[in-house]
Design a protein around this motif. Structure first.
Motif, mmCIF file in Angstrom:
data_model
loop_
_atom_site.group_PDB
_atom_site.id
_atom_site.type_symbol
_atom_site.label_atom_id
_atom_site.label_comp_id
_atom_site.label_asym_id
_atom_site.label_seq_id
_atom_site.Cartn_x
_atom_site.Cartn_y
_atom_site.Cartn_z
ATOM 1 N N THR A 1 13.791 -0.927 6.044
ATOM 2 C CA THR A 1 14.502 -1.610 7.126
ATOM 3 C C THR A 1 15.886 -0.992 7.271
ATOM 4 O OG1 THR A 1 15.457 -3.237 5.644
ATOM 5 C CG2 THR A 1 13.383 -3.834 6.693
ATOM 6 N N LYS B 1 5.522 -2.796 -2.994
ATOM 7 C CA LYS B 1 5.606 -2.367 -1.596
ATOM 8 C C LYS B 1 6.955 -2.768 -1.009
ATOM 9 C CE LYS B 1 4.672 -0.956 2.493
ATOM 10 N NZ LYS B 1 4.526 0.463 2.825
ATOM 11 N N CYS C 1 -2.667 -2.731 1.897
ATOM 12 C CA CYS C 1 -2.504 -1.653 0.909
ATOM 13 C C CYS C 1 -3.853 -1.325 0.274
ATOM 14 C CB CYS C 1 -1.501 -2.054 -0.177
ATOM 15 S SG CYS C 1 0.211 -2.007 0.365
ATOM 16 N N THR D 1 4.415 1.666 -2.218
ATOM 17 C CA THR D 1 5.643 2.292 -2.671
ATOM 18 C C THR D 1 5.492 2.799 -4.099
ATOM 19 O OG1 THR D 1 6.805 0.708 -1.282
ATOM 20 C CG2 THR D 1 8.144 1.974 -2.812
ATOM 21 N N THR E 1 0.037 -7.918 3.428
ATOM 22 C CA THR E 1 0.535 -6.618 2.966
ATOM 23 C C THR E 1 -0.330 -6.081 1.836
ATOM 24 O OG1 THR E 1 2.780 -7.306 3.517
ATOM 25 C CG2 THR E 1 2.555 -5.421 2.045
ATOM 26 N N GLY F 1 15.709 -1.968 3.101
ATOM 27 C CA GLY F 1 14.330 -2.199 2.706
ATOM 28 C C GLY F 1 14.064 -3.619 2.276
ATOM 29 N N LEU G 1 -2.029 0.874 4.647
ATOM 30 C CA LEU G 1 -0.580 0.887 4.456
ATOM 31 C C LEU G 1 -0.281 1.651 3.170
ATOM 32 C CD1 LEU G 1 1.320 -0.720 6.343
ATOM 33 C CD2 LEU G 1 1.419 -2.481 4.621
ATOM 34 N N TYR H 1 9.148 -2.408 2.468
ATOM 35 C CA TYR H 1 9.171 -1.970 3.867
ATOM 36 C C TYR H 1 10.550 -1.423 4.171
ATOM 37 C CZ TYR H 1 4.858 -4.504 4.988
ATOM 38 O OH TYR H 1 3.569 -4.949 5.051
#
Lengths: 278, 258
Positions: free
Chosen positions: A27, A23, A64, A72, A60, A31, A69, A25
Protein backbone atom coordinates in the motif's frame (compact mmCIF):
# COMPACT_ATOMS: atom_id res chain seq x y z
CA UNK A 1 -13.97 -40.87 -10.11
CA UNK A 2 -10.61 -39.58 -8.93
CA UNK A 3 -8.11 -37.94 -11.21
CA UNK A 4 -5.44 -40.37 -12.29
CA UNK A 5 -2.84 -40.28 -9.56
CA UNK A 6 -0.68 -43.12 -10.86
CA UNK A 7 1.58 -40.75 -12.75
CA UNK A 8 2.33 -38.80 -9.59
CA UNK A 9 5.22 -40.35 -7.63
CA UNK A 10 4.35 -41.75 -4.23
CA UNK A 11 4.20 -39.03 -1.62
CA UNK A 12 3.46 -39.71 2.01
CA UNK A 13 3.15 -36.12 3.20
CA UNK A 14 -0.03 -34.10 3.50
CA UNK A 15 -2.09 -33.15 0.46
CA UNK A 16 -1.74 -29.52 1.33
CA UNK A 17 1.00 -27.97 3.39
CA UNK A 18 0.95 -24.38 4.63
CA UNK A 19 3.97 -23.32 6.69
CA UNK A 20 4.93 -19.87 7.90
CA UNK A 21 2.66 -18.28 5.30
CA UNK A 22 2.79 -14.50 5.27
CA UNK A 23 1.02 -12.08 2.98
CA UNK A 24 1.58 -8.34 2.88
CA UNK A 25 -0.41 -6.23 0.43
CA UNK A 26 1.66 -3.33 -0.84
CA UNK A 27 0.00 0.00 0.00
CA UNK A 28 1.03 3.65 -0.14
CA UNK A 29 1.83 3.59 3.59
CA UNK A 30 4.19 0.65 3.44
CA UNK A 31 1.94 -2.39 3.23
CA UNK A 32 -0.95 -4.07 4.96
CA UNK A 33 -0.17 -7.33 6.70
CA UNK A 34 -3.18 -9.54 5.98
CA UNK A 35 -1.63 -12.82 7.07
CA UNK A 36 1.20 -12.92 9.62
CA UNK A 37 2.10 -16.54 10.14
CA UNK A 38 -0.07 -19.48 9.18
CA UNK A 39 0.97 -23.07 9.56
CA UNK A 40 -1.27 -26.09 9.03
CA UNK A 41 -1.43 -29.31 7.01
CA UNK A 42 -4.44 -30.87 5.35
CA UNK A 43 -4.14 -34.64 4.81
CA UNK A 44 -5.55 -36.18 1.62
CA UNK A 45 -9.27 -36.80 1.73
CA UNK A 46 -10.05 -34.47 4.63
CA UNK A 47 -12.90 -31.97 4.70
CA UNK A 48 -11.45 -29.05 6.64
CA UNK A 49 -13.29 -25.84 7.44
CA UNK A 50 -11.61 -22.51 8.00
CA UNK A 51 -13.48 -19.97 10.11
CA UNK A 52 -12.47 -16.58 11.36
CA UNK A 53 -13.89 -13.16 12.14
CA UNK A 54 -14.62 -10.93 9.18
CA UNK A 55 -11.47 -9.37 7.83
CA UNK A 56 -9.37 -12.34 8.99
CA UNK A 57 -7.82 -12.75 5.57
CA UNK A 58 -9.77 -15.92 4.78
CA UNK A 59 -10.17 -15.01 1.14
CA UNK A 60 -6.53 -13.93 0.95
CA UNK A 61 -5.45 -17.30 2.31
CA UNK A 62 -7.63 -19.12 -0.19
CA UNK A 63 -6.36 -17.07 -3.10
CA UNK A 64 -2.77 -17.77 -2.09
CA UNK A 65 -3.47 -21.51 -1.90
CA UNK A 66 -5.28 -21.37 -5.26
CA UNK A 67 -2.20 -19.78 -6.80
CA UNK A 68 -4.13 -16.63 -7.70
CA UNK A 69 -2.13 -14.40 -5.39
CA UNK A 70 1.62 -14.45 -4.77
CA UNK A 71 2.63 -14.96 -1.15
CA UNK A 72 5.12 -12.77 0.62
CA UNK A 73 6.82 -15.51 2.62
CA UNK A 74 6.44 -19.11 3.65
CA UNK A 75 5.82 -22.55 2.23
CA UNK A 76 2.76 -23.57 0.20
CA UNK A 77 2.85 -27.08 -1.17
CA UNK A 78 0.30 -29.24 -2.92
CA UNK A 79 1.25 -32.90 -2.89
CA UNK A 80 4.80 -31.87 -1.99
CA UNK A 81 5.05 -29.49 -4.91
CA UNK A 82 5.46 -25.74 -4.55
CA UNK A 83 2.39 -23.76 -5.60
CA UNK A 84 3.49 -21.07 -8.05
CA UNK A 85 0.30 -20.71 -10.07
CA UNK A 86 -3.14 -22.32 -10.21
CA UNK A 87 -2.41 -26.05 -9.82
CA UNK A 88 -3.86 -28.48 -12.34
CA UNK A 89 -5.48 -30.71 -9.75
CA UNK A 90 -7.29 -27.97 -7.87
CA UNK A 91 -10.72 -26.41 -8.39
CA UNK A 92 -12.23 -23.37 -6.68
CA UNK A 93 -15.86 -22.52 -5.96
CA UNK A 94 -16.22 -18.80 -5.41
CA UNK A 95 -18.72 -16.97 -3.24
CA UNK A 96 -19.99 -14.84 -6.12
CA UNK A 97 -21.66 -17.56 -8.17
CA UNK A 98 -23.34 -14.93 -10.35
CA UNK A 99 -19.95 -13.64 -11.45
CA UNK A 100 -18.12 -16.94 -11.57
CA UNK A 101 -20.40 -18.58 -14.14
CA UNK A 102 -20.29 -17.17 -17.65
CA UNK A 103 -23.68 -15.65 -18.49
CA UNK A 104 -23.10 -16.03 -22.23
CA UNK A 105 -23.00 -19.82 -22.02
CA UNK A 106 -25.61 -22.37 -21.10
CA UNK A 107 -25.19 -24.31 -17.88
CA UNK A 108 -23.93 -27.33 -19.81
CA UNK A 109 -21.28 -25.34 -21.66
CA UNK A 110 -20.19 -23.68 -18.42
CA UNK A 111 -19.60 -27.07 -16.82
CA UNK A 112 -17.80 -28.35 -19.92
CA UNK A 113 -15.52 -25.35 -20.44
CA UNK A 114 -12.65 -26.33 -18.09
CA UNK A 115 -12.66 -29.80 -19.68
CA UNK A 116 -12.55 -28.28 -23.14
CA UNK A 117 -9.57 -26.14 -22.14
CA UNK A 118 -7.90 -29.26 -20.74
CA UNK A 119 -8.33 -31.01 -24.10
CA UNK A 120 -10.87 -33.62 -23.02
CA UNK A 121 -12.59 -35.11 -26.12
CA UNK A 122 -16.11 -33.92 -26.84
CA UNK A 123 -17.99 -37.13 -26.07
CA UNK A 124 -16.26 -37.57 -22.72
CA UNK A 125 -16.78 -33.91 -21.92
CA UNK A 126 -20.50 -34.23 -22.54
CA UNK A 127 -20.74 -37.35 -20.41
CA UNK A 128 -18.79 -35.89 -17.50
CA UNK A 129 -20.80 -32.66 -17.55
CA UNK A 130 -24.09 -34.57 -17.60
CA UNK A 131 -22.92 -36.81 -14.76
CA UNK A 132 -21.81 -33.84 -12.67
CA UNK A 133 -25.08 -31.99 -13.24
CA UNK A 134 -26.93 -35.08 -12.14
CA UNK A 135 -24.84 -35.25 -8.98
CA UNK A 136 -26.02 -31.77 -8.02
CA UNK A 137 -29.64 -32.58 -9.02
CA UNK A 138 -29.63 -30.30 -12.04
CA UNK A 139 -29.85 -32.91 -14.77
CA UNK A 140 -32.60 -30.96 -16.56
CA UNK A 141 -31.05 -27.50 -16.37
CA UNK A 142 -28.21 -28.08 -18.84
CA UNK A 143 -29.78 -26.07 -21.66
CA UNK A 144 -30.63 -23.07 -19.53
CA UNK A 145 -28.53 -19.98 -18.94
CA UNK A 146 -27.17 -19.44 -15.41
CA UNK A 147 -29.17 -16.26 -14.94
CA UNK A 148 -32.37 -18.17 -15.55
CA UNK A 149 -31.69 -20.13 -12.35
CA UNK A 150 -32.04 -19.22 -8.68
CA UNK A 151 -28.96 -18.34 -6.63
CA UNK A 152 -28.78 -21.75 -4.98
CA UNK A 153 -29.07 -23.50 -8.33
CA UNK A 154 -26.34 -21.31 -9.80
CA UNK A 155 -24.01 -22.27 -6.97
CA UNK A 156 -24.84 -25.91 -7.65
CA UNK A 157 -23.82 -25.37 -11.27
CA UNK A 158 -20.51 -23.95 -10.03
CA UNK A 159 -20.09 -27.06 -7.84
CA UNK A 160 -20.93 -29.29 -10.81
CA UNK A 161 -18.30 -27.51 -12.85
CA UNK A 162 -15.73 -28.25 -10.14
CA UNK A 163 -16.89 -31.87 -9.81
CA UNK A 164 -16.72 -32.50 -13.57
CA UNK A 165 -13.14 -31.20 -13.52
CA UNK A 166 -12.27 -34.03 -11.07
CA UNK A 167 -9.84 -32.16 -8.85
CA UNK A 168 -7.87 -33.68 -5.98
CA UNK A 169 -8.43 -30.58 -3.90
CA UNK A 170 -11.53 -28.42 -3.90
CA UNK A 171 -11.37 -24.95 -2.37
CA UNK A 172 -14.65 -23.28 -1.44
CA UNK A 173 -14.71 -19.60 -0.53
CA UNK A 174 -17.82 -18.85 1.55
CA UNK A 175 -19.85 -20.47 -1.19
CA UNK A 176 -23.19 -20.25 0.59
CA UNK A 177 -22.94 -16.79 2.14
CA UNK A 178 -25.34 -15.29 -0.39
CA UNK A 179 -28.15 -17.88 -0.40
CA UNK A 180 -31.14 -18.24 1.91
CA UNK A 181 -31.09 -20.52 4.96
CA UNK A 182 -33.11 -23.41 3.52
CA UNK A 183 -31.06 -23.54 0.31
CA UNK A 184 -27.97 -23.30 2.41
CA UNK A 185 -28.83 -26.42 4.42
CA UNK A 186 -29.42 -28.36 1.18
CA UNK A 187 -26.13 -27.17 -0.28
CA UNK A 188 -24.25 -28.16 2.89
CA UNK A 189 -25.59 -31.69 2.60
CA UNK A 190 -24.65 -31.66 -1.08
CA UNK A 191 -21.04 -30.81 -0.21
CA UNK A 192 -20.92 -33.61 2.38
CA UNK A 193 -22.36 -36.07 -0.14
CA UNK A 194 -19.95 -35.10 -2.92
CA UNK A 195 -17.03 -35.22 -0.54
CA UNK A 196 -17.95 -38.79 0.45
CA UNK A 197 -18.66 -39.91 -3.11
CA UNK A 198 -15.48 -38.53 -4.62
CA UNK A 199 -13.08 -38.89 -1.71
CA UNK A 200 -11.44 -35.57 -2.52
CA UNK A 201 -9.82 -33.09 -0.16
CA UNK A 202 -12.01 -30.07 0.54
CA UNK A 203 -10.97 -26.81 2.15
CA UNK A 204 -14.12 -24.91 3.01
CA UNK A 205 -13.87 -21.27 4.09
CA UNK A 206 -16.82 -19.80 5.96
CA UNK A 207 -17.66 -17.18 8.55
CA UNK A 208 -20.57 -19.26 9.83
CA UNK A 209 -19.63 -21.18 13.00
CA UNK A 210 -22.50 -23.67 12.80
CA UNK A 211 -21.72 -24.39 9.18
CA UNK A 212 -18.06 -25.07 9.94
CA UNK A 213 -18.88 -27.56 12.71
CA UNK A 214 -21.65 -29.27 10.75
CA UNK A 215 -19.60 -29.67 7.58
CA UNK A 216 -16.05 -30.22 8.70
CA UNK A 217 -14.04 -33.11 10.03
CA UNK A 218 -11.89 -30.38 11.40
CA UNK A 219 -12.22 -26.66 12.03
CA UNK A 220 -9.26 -24.30 11.75
CA UNK A 221 -10.01 -21.03 13.56
CA UNK A 222 -8.16 -17.97 12.30
CA UNK A 223 -7.45 -14.86 14.32
CA UNK A 224 -8.22 -11.34 13.13
CA UNK A 225 -5.68 -9.71 10.81
CA UNK A 226 -2.68 -9.99 10.92
CA UNK A 227 -3.79 -13.60 10.84
CA UNK A 228 -2.42 -16.60 12.69
CA UNK A 229 -4.01 -19.96 13.53
CA UNK A 230 -6.04 -19.35 16.67
CA UNK A 231 -7.16 -22.93 17.18
CA UNK A 232 -7.34 -26.23 15.34
CA UNK A 233 -10.28 -28.41 16.37
CA UNK A 234 -11.04 -32.00 15.45
CA UNK A 235 -14.78 -32.45 14.87
CA UNK A 236 -15.60 -35.83 16.39
CA UNK A 237 -19.18 -35.99 15.19
CA UNK A 238 -20.57 -39.07 13.41
CA UNK A 239 -19.68 -39.22 9.72
CA UNK A 240 -23.33 -39.45 8.68
CA UNK A 241 -24.65 -35.99 9.36
CA UNK A 242 -28.20 -34.82 9.37
CA UNK A 243 -29.40 -31.24 9.56
CA UNK A 244 -31.79 -32.00 12.44
CA UNK A 245 -30.19 -34.77 14.45
CA UNK A 246 -26.55 -33.74 14.17
CA UNK A 247 -27.31 -30.16 15.05
CA UNK A 248 -29.19 -31.24 18.19
CA UNK A 249 -26.37 -33.46 19.50
CA UNK A 250 -24.82 -32.23 22.77
CA UNK A 251 -21.37 -32.65 21.20
CA UNK A 252 -22.38 -30.34 18.35
CA UNK A 253 -23.39 -27.68 20.87
CA UNK A 254 -20.09 -28.09 22.74
CA UNK A 255 -18.03 -27.77 19.57
CA UNK A 256 -19.94 -24.76 18.31
CA UNK A 257 -19.59 -23.08 21.71
CA UNK A 258 -15.88 -23.76 21.64
CA UNK A 259 -15.45 -22.32 18.15
CA UNK A 260 -17.65 -19.36 19.07
CA UNK A 261 -15.50 -18.58 22.12
CA UNK A 262 -12.33 -18.80 20.06
CA UNK A 263 -13.70 -16.33 17.54
CA UNK A 264 -14.86 -13.95 20.27
CA UNK A 265 -11.37 -14.15 21.73
CA UNK A 266 -9.88 -13.42 18.29
CA UNK A 267 -12.10 -10.35 17.95
CA UNK A 268 -11.25 -9.11 21.45
CA UNK A 269 -7.55 -9.50 20.77
CA UNK A 270 -7.92 -7.57 17.56
CA UNK A 271 -9.60 -4.74 19.45
CA UNK A 272 -7.27 -4.44 22.44
CA UNK A 273 -4.15 -5.80 20.85
CA UNK A 274 -3.57 -7.84 24.00
CA UNK A 275 -4.34 -11.47 24.73
CA UNK A 276 -6.98 -11.69 27.46
CA UNK A 277 -6.89 -14.44 30.05
CA UNK A 278 -8.80 -17.52 29.06
CA UNK B 1 -52.49 -8.45 -32.81
CA UNK B 2 -53.70 -5.15 -31.39
CA UNK B 3 -50.32 -4.74 -29.73
CA UNK B 4 -48.68 -5.32 -33.09
CA UNK B 5 -50.93 -2.68 -34.69
CA UNK B 6 -50.19 -0.24 -31.92
CA UNK B 7 -46.45 -0.78 -32.31
CA UNK B 8 -46.67 -0.30 -36.06
CA UNK B 9 -48.66 2.90 -35.57
CA UNK B 10 -46.00 4.20 -33.20
CA UNK B 11 -43.25 3.22 -35.62
CA UNK B 12 -44.78 4.80 -38.71
CA UNK B 13 -46.93 7.51 -37.13
CA UNK B 14 -44.43 10.35 -37.04
CA UNK B 15 -42.90 9.74 -40.50
CA UNK B 16 -46.43 9.60 -42.00
CA UNK B 17 -47.41 12.81 -40.24
CA UNK B 18 -44.30 14.58 -41.52
CA UNK B 19 -44.92 13.43 -45.09
CA UNK B 20 -48.52 14.63 -44.85
CA UNK B 21 -47.35 17.98 -43.58
CA UNK B 22 -44.78 18.20 -46.39
CA UNK B 23 -47.48 17.32 -48.95
CA UNK B 24 -49.84 19.98 -47.54
CA UNK B 25 -47.09 22.62 -47.46
CA UNK B 26 -46.05 22.01 -51.07
CA UNK B 27 -49.57 21.67 -52.62
CA UNK B 28 -49.33 24.96 -54.46
CA UNK B 29 -45.60 25.41 -54.16
CA UNK B 30 -43.60 26.64 -57.09
CA UNK B 31 -40.36 26.54 -55.15
CA UNK B 32 -37.69 25.17 -57.44
CA UNK B 33 -35.63 23.81 -54.55
CA UNK B 34 -38.32 21.81 -52.76
CA UNK B 35 -40.09 19.07 -54.74
CA UNK B 36 -43.53 17.69 -53.79
CA UNK B 37 -43.73 14.17 -52.33
CA UNK B 38 -45.19 12.85 -55.59
CA UNK B 39 -42.43 14.40 -57.67
CA UNK B 40 -39.79 13.00 -55.37
CA UNK B 41 -41.17 9.47 -55.55
CA UNK B 42 -41.25 9.44 -59.36
CA UNK B 43 -37.79 10.99 -59.53
CA UNK B 44 -36.53 8.46 -57.00
CA UNK B 45 -37.79 5.54 -59.04
CA UNK B 46 -36.57 7.01 -62.36
CA UNK B 47 -33.17 7.93 -61.01
CA UNK B 48 -32.19 4.93 -58.95
CA UNK B 49 -34.00 1.93 -60.42
CA UNK B 50 -31.75 1.34 -63.39
CA UNK B 51 -28.08 1.41 -64.33
CA UNK B 52 -27.37 3.97 -61.63
CA UNK B 53 -28.06 1.36 -58.98
CA UNK B 54 -25.19 -0.75 -60.29
CA UNK B 55 -22.90 2.15 -61.10
CA UNK B 56 -23.32 4.30 -58.01
CA UNK B 57 -25.32 2.71 -55.22
CA UNK B 58 -23.68 -0.71 -55.16
CA UNK B 59 -20.07 0.56 -55.29
CA UNK B 60 -20.87 2.95 -52.46
CA UNK B 61 -22.38 0.19 -50.36
CA UNK B 62 -19.39 -2.01 -51.19
CA UNK B 63 -16.91 0.60 -49.97
CA UNK B 64 -18.96 1.19 -46.85
CA UNK B 65 -19.18 -2.53 -46.12
CA UNK B 66 -15.45 -3.06 -46.69
CA UNK B 67 -14.58 -0.02 -44.57
CA UNK B 68 -16.84 -1.05 -41.70
CA UNK B 69 -15.71 -4.69 -41.76
CA UNK B 70 -12.08 -3.62 -41.66
CA UNK B 71 -12.78 -1.10 -38.90
CA UNK B 72 -14.48 -3.80 -36.81
CA UNK B 73 -11.71 -6.38 -37.29
CA UNK B 74 -8.88 -3.92 -36.64
CA UNK B 75 -10.71 -2.09 -33.85
CA UNK B 76 -11.49 -5.29 -31.95
CA UNK B 77 -8.03 -6.80 -32.51
CA UNK B 78 -6.11 -3.73 -31.35
CA UNK B 79 -8.68 -3.02 -28.65
CA UNK B 80 -8.11 -6.45 -27.13
CA UNK B 81 -4.34 -6.06 -27.31
CA UNK B 82 -4.36 -2.60 -25.75
CA UNK B 83 -7.00 -3.57 -23.19
CA UNK B 84 -5.07 -6.65 -22.11
CA UNK B 85 -1.69 -5.06 -21.50
CA UNK B 86 -1.44 -2.15 -19.09
CA UNK B 87 2.00 -1.11 -20.31
CA UNK B 88 0.87 -0.95 -23.92
CA UNK B 89 -2.13 1.11 -22.83
CA UNK B 90 0.02 3.61 -20.98
CA UNK B 91 2.37 3.84 -23.93
CA UNK B 92 -0.31 4.36 -26.56
CA UNK B 93 -2.92 6.43 -24.72
CA UNK B 94 -1.57 9.94 -25.54
CA UNK B 95 -0.92 8.97 -29.15
CA UNK B 96 -4.39 7.50 -29.58
CA UNK B 97 -6.01 10.58 -28.08
CA UNK B 98 -4.11 12.74 -30.54
CA UNK B 99 -4.95 10.70 -33.64
CA UNK B 100 -8.54 10.43 -32.54
CA UNK B 101 -8.81 14.22 -32.26
CA UNK B 102 -7.84 14.70 -35.91
CA UNK B 103 -11.07 14.87 -37.98
CA UNK B 104 -10.84 12.03 -40.53
CA UNK B 105 -12.21 14.36 -43.23
CA UNK B 106 -8.92 16.26 -43.39
CA UNK B 107 -7.21 12.98 -44.20
CA UNK B 108 -9.01 12.83 -47.55
CA UNK B 109 -6.69 15.25 -49.43
CA UNK B 110 -3.68 13.63 -47.80
CA UNK B 111 -4.77 10.09 -48.63
CA UNK B 112 -5.54 11.16 -52.21
CA UNK B 113 -1.89 12.08 -52.52
CA UNK B 114 -0.58 9.03 -50.73
CA UNK B 115 -2.86 6.30 -52.08
CA UNK B 116 -4.33 7.94 -55.16
CA UNK B 117 -7.94 8.43 -56.19
CA UNK B 118 -9.29 4.92 -55.93
CA UNK B 119 -11.49 2.62 -53.88
CA UNK B 120 -8.71 1.88 -51.41
CA UNK B 121 -8.45 5.56 -50.49
CA UNK B 122 -12.18 5.71 -49.75
CA UNK B 123 -12.07 2.53 -47.67
CA UNK B 124 -9.09 3.89 -45.71
CA UNK B 125 -10.98 7.12 -45.03
CA UNK B 126 -13.96 5.15 -43.70
CA UNK B 127 -11.71 2.97 -41.52
CA UNK B 128 -9.80 5.99 -40.18
CA UNK B 129 -12.99 7.43 -38.73
CA UNK B 130 -15.07 4.36 -37.94
CA UNK B 131 -12.35 2.48 -36.05
CA UNK B 132 -12.23 4.77 -33.00
CA UNK B 133 -15.51 4.06 -31.24
CA UNK B 134 -14.90 0.32 -31.74
CA UNK B 135 -11.29 0.45 -30.57
CA UNK B 136 -11.93 2.56 -27.48
CA UNK B 137 -15.03 0.63 -26.46
CA UNK B 138 -13.21 -2.67 -26.87
CA UNK B 139 -10.36 -1.42 -24.66
CA UNK B 140 -12.86 -0.42 -21.97
CA UNK B 141 -14.80 -3.66 -22.31
CA UNK B 142 -11.67 -5.78 -21.93
CA UNK B 143 -10.47 -3.74 -18.97
CA UNK B 144 -13.82 -4.04 -17.22
CA UNK B 145 -13.88 -7.86 -17.42
CA UNK B 146 -15.11 -9.18 -14.09
CA UNK B 147 -12.40 -10.17 -11.63
CA UNK B 148 -14.18 -13.32 -10.50
CA UNK B 149 -14.56 -14.43 -14.11
CA UNK B 150 -10.85 -13.86 -14.62
CA UNK B 151 -10.02 -15.82 -11.46
CA UNK B 152 -12.31 -18.59 -12.65
CA UNK B 153 -10.40 -18.80 -15.92
CA UNK B 154 -7.11 -18.80 -14.05
CA UNK B 155 -8.07 -21.61 -11.64
CA UNK B 156 -9.37 -23.81 -14.45
CA UNK B 157 -6.30 -22.98 -16.52
CA UNK B 158 -8.35 -21.60 -19.40
CA UNK B 159 -5.71 -19.74 -21.35
CA UNK B 160 -4.67 -18.35 -24.70
CA UNK B 161 -7.19 -18.68 -27.51
CA UNK B 162 -9.70 -20.44 -25.28
CA UNK B 163 -9.63 -17.52 -22.88
CA UNK B 164 -10.03 -15.05 -25.74
CA UNK B 165 -12.91 -16.96 -27.23
CA UNK B 166 -14.80 -17.88 -24.09
CA UNK B 167 -14.01 -14.98 -21.75
CA UNK B 168 -12.48 -11.85 -23.26
CA UNK B 169 -14.57 -11.50 -26.41
CA UNK B 170 -17.99 -12.35 -24.98
CA UNK B 171 -17.35 -10.30 -21.82
CA UNK B 172 -16.50 -7.25 -23.93
CA UNK B 173 -19.17 -7.86 -26.56
CA UNK B 174 -21.82 -5.48 -25.16
CA UNK B 175 -19.28 -2.65 -25.22
CA UNK B 176 -17.87 -3.67 -28.61
CA UNK B 177 -21.33 -3.60 -30.17
CA UNK B 178 -22.07 -0.20 -28.62
CA UNK B 179 -18.94 1.00 -30.42
CA UNK B 180 -19.98 -0.62 -33.69
CA UNK B 181 -23.33 1.13 -33.53
CA UNK B 182 -21.61 4.54 -33.37
CA UNK B 183 -19.25 3.53 -36.15
CA UNK B 184 -22.07 2.77 -38.58
CA UNK B 185 -23.18 6.40 -38.88
CA UNK B 186 -19.59 7.68 -38.94
CA UNK B 187 -18.85 5.23 -41.75
CA UNK B 188 -21.82 6.41 -43.77
CA UNK B 189 -20.81 10.06 -43.41
CA UNK B 190 -17.23 9.32 -44.44
CA UNK B 191 -18.37 7.23 -47.38
CA UNK B 192 -20.27 10.23 -48.79
CA UNK B 193 -17.47 12.69 -48.07
CA UNK B 194 -14.75 10.51 -49.58
CA UNK B 195 -16.84 10.27 -52.75
CA UNK B 196 -17.43 13.99 -52.94
CA UNK B 197 -13.70 14.54 -53.42
CA UNK B 198 -12.11 13.17 -56.58
CA UNK B 199 -14.46 10.44 -57.66
CA UNK B 200 -16.38 9.41 -60.73
CA UNK B 201 -18.96 7.15 -59.16
CA UNK B 202 -20.80 6.63 -55.91
CA UNK B 203 -23.58 8.34 -54.05
CA UNK B 204 -21.52 11.26 -52.77
CA UNK B 205 -20.27 12.00 -56.27
CA UNK B 206 -23.76 11.69 -57.82
CA UNK B 207 -25.48 13.91 -55.27
CA UNK B 208 -22.93 16.69 -55.75
CA UNK B 209 -23.18 16.28 -59.53
CA UNK B 210 -26.98 16.65 -59.39
CA UNK B 211 -26.67 19.74 -57.23
CA UNK B 212 -24.18 21.37 -59.57
CA UNK B 213 -26.44 20.65 -62.55
CA UNK B 214 -29.53 22.00 -60.79
CA UNK B 215 -31.21 18.58 -60.88
CA UNK B 216 -32.79 19.39 -57.53
CA UNK B 217 -35.40 16.59 -57.21
CA UNK B 218 -32.69 14.10 -58.21
CA UNK B 219 -30.40 15.52 -55.54
CA UNK B 220 -33.15 15.11 -52.96
CA UNK B 221 -33.75 11.54 -54.07
CA UNK B 222 -30.04 10.82 -53.54
CA UNK B 223 -30.37 12.05 -49.98
CA UNK B 224 -33.32 9.71 -49.61
CA UNK B 225 -31.13 6.81 -50.78
CA UNK B 226 -28.56 7.68 -48.11
CA UNK B 227 -31.27 7.76 -45.47
CA UNK B 228 -32.51 4.36 -46.58
CA UNK B 229 -28.99 2.89 -46.46
CA UNK B 230 -28.63 4.24 -42.93
CA UNK B 231 -31.96 2.71 -41.97
CA UNK B 232 -30.97 -0.61 -43.54
CA UNK B 233 -27.69 -0.62 -41.62
CA UNK B 234 -29.42 -0.01 -38.32
CA UNK B 235 -31.96 -2.77 -39.00
CA UNK B 236 -29.19 -5.26 -39.82
CA UNK B 237 -27.29 -4.11 -36.74
CA UNK B 238 -30.31 -4.67 -34.51
CA UNK B 239 -30.85 -8.19 -35.81
CA UNK B 240 -27.18 -9.10 -35.33
CA UNK B 241 -27.01 -7.45 -31.92
CA UNK B 242 -30.13 -9.27 -30.70
CA UNK B 243 -28.52 -12.53 -31.68
CA UNK B 244 -25.07 -11.95 -30.21
CA UNK B 245 -26.29 -10.27 -27.04
CA UNK B 246 -29.28 -12.46 -26.33
CA UNK B 247 -27.65 -13.53 -23.07
CA UNK B 248 -26.93 -9.92 -22.14
CA UNK B 249 -30.48 -8.69 -22.64
CA UNK B 250 -31.82 -11.71 -20.77
CA UNK B 251 -29.42 -11.09 -17.89
CA UNK B 252 -30.32 -7.40 -17.75
CA UNK B 253 -34.01 -8.23 -17.68
CA UNK B 254 -33.51 -10.59 -14.76
CA UNK B 255 -31.41 -8.01 -12.91
CA UNK B 256 -34.03 -5.31 -13.44
CA UNK B 257 -36.80 -7.57 -12.21
CA UNK B 258 -35.05 -8.37 -8.93
Amino acid sequence: MRADTKSIPAFDGPMLQVAGLRKIYPTATGGFEAIRNLTFDVPAGQLACIVGPSGAGKTTLLKCIAGLLPRTEGVLELHGKDITGPPKTMAVVFQEYGRSLFPWMTVERNVELPLKAAGVPKAERRARAAEALEQVDLADAGGKYPWQLSGGMQQRVAIARAVAYRPEVLLMDEPFAAVDAQTRADLEDLVRRIWKELGITILFVTHDIDESVYLGERVIVLSAAPTVVQDDILVDLPADRDQLRTRSLPRFAELRTHVFEEIQRAKAEAKTGAIPAR
Amino acid sequence: MSAFLRNTAFLLGLPLLLVLWWWWATIDSTNFFVPTPGELVTTFVDTWFGPRFWQDVLPSIGRLAAGLALAIVLGVAFGILIGSFKRLRQLLEPLLEFIRAVPPVVLVPLLMLLIGINDLMKVVVIVSGAIWPILLNTVEGVRATDEVQRDTCATYRIRGLNRLRYLTLPAASPQILAGVRQSLSIGLILMVISEMFGSSSGLGFTIVWFQRNFAIPEMWSGILVLGLIGLGLSVIFRVVERRILRWYHGLREVQRAS
